[in-house]
Write an enzyme that holds these catalytic residues in place. Structure first.
Site, PDB file in Angstrom:
ATOM      1  NE  ARG A 151      -2.453   1.644   3.437  1.00  0.00           N
ATOM      2  CZ  ARG A 151      -2.434   1.033   4.617  1.00  0.00           C
ATOM      3  NH1 ARG A 151      -2.955  -0.170   4.749  1.00  0.00           N
ATOM      4  NH2 ARG A 151      -1.905   1.615   5.669  1.00  0.00           N
ATOM      5  CE1 TYR A 167     -15.103  13.391 -16.433  1.00  0.00           C
ATOM      6  CE2 TYR A 167     -14.038  12.963 -14.333  1.00  0.00           C
ATOM      7  CZ  TYR A 167     -14.815  12.535 -15.386  1.00  0.00           C
ATOM      8  OH  TYR A 167     -15.289  11.263 -15.400  1.00  0.00           O
ATOM      9  CG  ASP A 200      -6.949  17.056 -14.703  1.00  0.00           C
ATOM     10  OD1 ASP A 200      -6.233  16.495 -15.562  1.00  0.00           O
ATOM     11  OD2 ASP A 200      -8.027  16.575 -14.316  1.00  0.00           O
ATOM     12  CE  LYS A 235     -10.481   9.613 -19.440  1.00  0.00           C
ATOM     13  NZ  LYS A 235     -10.442   9.411 -18.026  1.00  0.00           N
TER      14      LYS A 235
HETATM   15  C1  LIG Z   1      -9.681  15.932 -17.293  1.00  0.00           C
HETATM   16  C2  LIG Z   1      -9.992  14.724 -16.478  1.00  0.00           C
HETATM   17  N1  LIG Z   1      -9.497  14.628 -15.235  1.00  0.00           N
HETATM   18  C3  LIG Z   1      -9.735  13.559 -14.451  1.00  0.00           C
HETATM   19  C4  LIG Z   1     -10.525  12.526 -14.890  1.00  0.00           C
HETATM   20  C5  LIG Z   1     -10.794  11.357 -13.983  1.00  0.00           C
HETATM   21  O1  LIG Z   1     -10.029  10.275 -14.338  1.00  0.00           O
HETATM   22  P1  LIG Z   1     -10.435   8.754 -13.999  1.00  0.00           P
HETATM   23  O2  LIG Z   1     -11.648   8.444 -14.798  1.00  0.00           O
HETATM   24  O3  LIG Z   1      -9.219   7.971 -14.356  1.00  0.00           O
HETATM   25  O4  LIG Z   1     -10.732   8.715 -12.532  1.00  0.00           O
HETATM   26  C6  LIG Z   1     -11.057  12.566 -16.184  1.00  0.00           C
HETATM   27  C7  LIG Z   1     -11.895  11.466 -16.680  1.00  0.00           C
HETATM   28  O5  LIG Z   1     -12.486  11.541 -17.724  1.00  0.00           O
HETATM   29  C8  LIG Z   1     -10.787  13.704 -16.996  1.00  0.00           C
HETATM   30  O6  LIG Z   1     -11.299  13.826 -18.230  1.00  0.00           O
END
Ligand SMILES: Cc1ncc(COP(=O)(O)O)c(C=O)c1O
Length: 392
Positions: free
Chosen positions: A55, A109, A182, A207
């Protein structure tokens, strides 16, 4: 070193006894033992480098983390089970010893907005949303609210707006707040937020970085100042990525800059096709000379790379017409993700921004005819042909 070189070398080929594996194996062990319990004691107590319990850390994750630290140019990284877990960990770390207040971009998001408003708010963390592309408004919000953290996406979803990250970084530094970016849409091929002054960069590894639609993962790259707190928090929260997923993500990242370059090239062709199509009312893509953030784009993006996300409005279309159009797609996958090798289309009003009211969506500029396209590595002409036949 160039990003293509780092992607295939960083993190791997660490000596194991008398040999060096060319790629990092999947370590499934949940705990690690040493010849003497005194050594175990030192590892547990962070007095000595090593692995104690999976962990906390394991060699597969560690290799992935080293790779991502190199790509983003930070001090260290933490691999998490999902992108959302990474965002949560970054916010918790930033707010640990700061005011429990966040200034966040209003275009984020959907699940990140939900985390802020529906999870963190009831726990006493207040969020003030601002138009992150309006520098004066961001400056005023930071001055008035004195937030512990500022949260933004390098390229916003789904309208592809780009805030002045470099200028915001200078502001947050002066205000003693942590800047969390992000970087999922931009990837370190386009922008490295740590170089511009961000304190932590988060990714949905799911992604572009992993890129094959076969693994979930998240990642935080941190500066020196936040790294120990981040890892200490992670020991308690346990957001840890599994070693199989870490292996898959690392395997994917080796070709990420190659894939991303091709996706960016394809996106230029697809955006050009969409712009001239009579059924398209508006195209959002970063190579538009009249893009509202053109000056920021010129400053932050390398020339010729505009990302591989496009959003566009279908003329006179509502939900029904958009669904009919999407149902006619034969090649482009109608799925709720992005950044994979295959092109994908999503209807923001149904998925990423489903939980927002129609009025909230309208305020953000997310109209009923808007779709989002993640351009893949297929042949650009095939992607355009699929769109063309679906328009009818
Ligand atoms: C810009 C962005 N940040 C974070 C996330 C969250 O990622 P996860 O689905 O891997 O938790 C997404 C998911 O689509 C995203 O588009």
């Amino acid at each position: 070193m160039n990003i293509h070189t780092k992607a295939v070398h960083a993190g791997d080929r660490k000596k194991q006894g008398d040999h060096i594996p060319v790629t990092t194996p999947i370590y499934t062990a949940s705990s690690f033992v040493y010849e003497s319990i005194e050594t175990t004691d030192k590892v547990f107590g962070n007095e000595m480098e090593g692995y104690a319990y999976a962990r906390y850390d394991n060699p597969t994750n560690h290799a992935l983390e080293d790779l991502c630290t190199e790509l983003e140019g930070g001090h260290g990284s933490l691999a998490c089970a999902t992108g959302m877990a990474a965002i949560e960990m970054a916010l918790s770390t930033a707010l640990l010893d700061r005011r429990k207040k966040v200034v966040a971009a209003n275009a984020l998001y959907g699940a990140t907005i939900n985390m802020l408003t529906k999870v963190l708010e009831p726990f006493g963390v207040e969020t003030i949303f601002v138009d992150i592309c309006d520098f004066d408004k961001v400056a005023a919000a930071i001055a008035e609210e004195k937030p512990g953290a500022v949260l933004m996406e390098t390229i916003s979803n789904p309208l592809l707006r780009v805030g002045p990250l470099d200028k915001i970084a200078a502001l947050t530094k002066e205000a003693g707040a942590a800047l969390i970016v992000d970087n999922t849409f931009a990837t370190p091929l386009l922008v490295r937020p740590m170089d511009l002054g961000a304190n932590m960069v988060v990714h949905s590894l799911t992604k572009y970085l992993a890129g094959h639609g076969d693994v979930m993962g998240g990642l935080i790259v941190s500066d020196d100042a936040h790294f120990d707190a981040l890892r200490t928090l992670a020991r308690t929260y346990g957001p840890t990525l599994g070693p199989f997923e870490a292996y898959l993500a690392m395997r994917g990242i080796k070709t990420f800059p190659l894939r991303m370059e091709r996706q960016c090239r394809n996106a230029i062709d697809v955006a050009a096709f969409l712009r001239q199509h009579p059924k398209v009312a508006k195209v959002n893509f970063l190579n538009d000379p009249s893009h509202p953030d053109a000056a920021t784009l010129q400053r932050l993006l390398p020339s010729g790379l505009y990302g591989a996300m496009i959003s566009f409005e279908i003329k006179d279309a509502g939900r029904e017409e958009v669904f009919a159009f999407m149902n006619r797609l034969k090649l482009i996958v109608k799925a709720t993700s992005l950044g994979d090798v295959h092109s994908m289309m999503l209807y923001p009003a149904m998925s990423s921004h489903r939980d927002l009211s129609p009025k909230q969506r309208e305020r953000l500029g997310i109209r009923d005819g808007l779709v989002r396209l993640s351009v893949g590595i297929e042949d650009a002409a095939d992607i355009c042909a699929d769109l063309n036949q679906a328009f009818r």
